[in-house]
Design a protein around this motif. Sequence first.
Motif, short mmCIF file in Angstrom:
data_model
loop_
_atom_site.label_atom_id
_atom_site.label_comp_id
_atom_site.label_asym_id
_atom_site.label_seq_id
_atom_site.Cartn_x
_atom_site.Cartn_y
_atom_site.Cartn_z
N VAL A 111 0.87 -1.19 0.00
CA VAL A 111 0.00 0.00 0.00
C VAL A 111 0.90 1.23 0.00
N MET A 156 -4.59 6.43 -1.78
CA MET A 156 -3.62 5.33 -1.68
C MET A 156 -3.60 4.52 -2.96
N VAL A 158 -3.11 0.53 -3.95
CA VAL A 158 -3.08 -0.82 -3.37
C VAL A 158 -2.67 -1.81 -4.45
#
Length: 258
Positions: A111, A156, A158
């Motif tokens: 992440v 973010m 991922v």
Amino acid sequence: MDIIEPSPSTPSTPPWEVLVLVAPFLDPSTLAVASCVSKSWRVAASSPHLWLPLCLSRFPSSCLLLCTPSPSPRLLFSLLQSAASSPLRRRRPAPPLPCLSLRDLVFTIDVFLPRRAEPLLSGAKAGEEVERESRGVFRFDIEAAEAGVVERGDEMRVVWMAVRKEGWGSAFLVMERQGKGRTVGDAGIWFEEELPAPRCCSAAEDAGGMVAEVGLVIGGRGLRTVGKVSLGLMRRAGCRYVSVVDALMYLQRHLLPS
């Protein structure tokens, strides 16, 4: 008056009255054989009073077919029994088993935050551990090597990978998703991504609507700390996690040579 004895070389047919007495105790196969003895036995052995109880005990729903006009109970029993005992009767074939096992795989998760060069958190889990914890459902947790801290509204990226250990010859990108995710209270942030269709048309229908899901589990007091990530594959229809077998059938089409 002279009594004429029957010739021993000419066997006589037992009277049909005998069949009337013993027929209620015969099974369907014996009753069918008995009906071949003579015409009178055939008439007696075809009586609805004999075949109706046999038909209803073997096929209870046949009572719904015995309406006017309806076949005789003997004919109906013969029809249904023939279908039930036919080797060509239609059955759903058993699903194929995957050639890949969880023990062949390693799953990794990374992440990233755009404002940081290093990842927010990283983790990996061997398939053997997933197998012990799965209970038949493809959903598992990965503990992060080091916990990371996120703020509300953080964007973010991922990245979830499945890697085949044998020869380290193949890897499959299960998910690469960038965004803010879906916040569920203060418990976590979830990301979803539709999986690509397998590399063969026959499998596309089987895997259609399968979704990869990654959840960042938030814990700690004060700081929003992420130390564990939840991963799984689920069907879009019904929102249920798929079985380990279904997940492996999908993954092997991307990880094994065609």
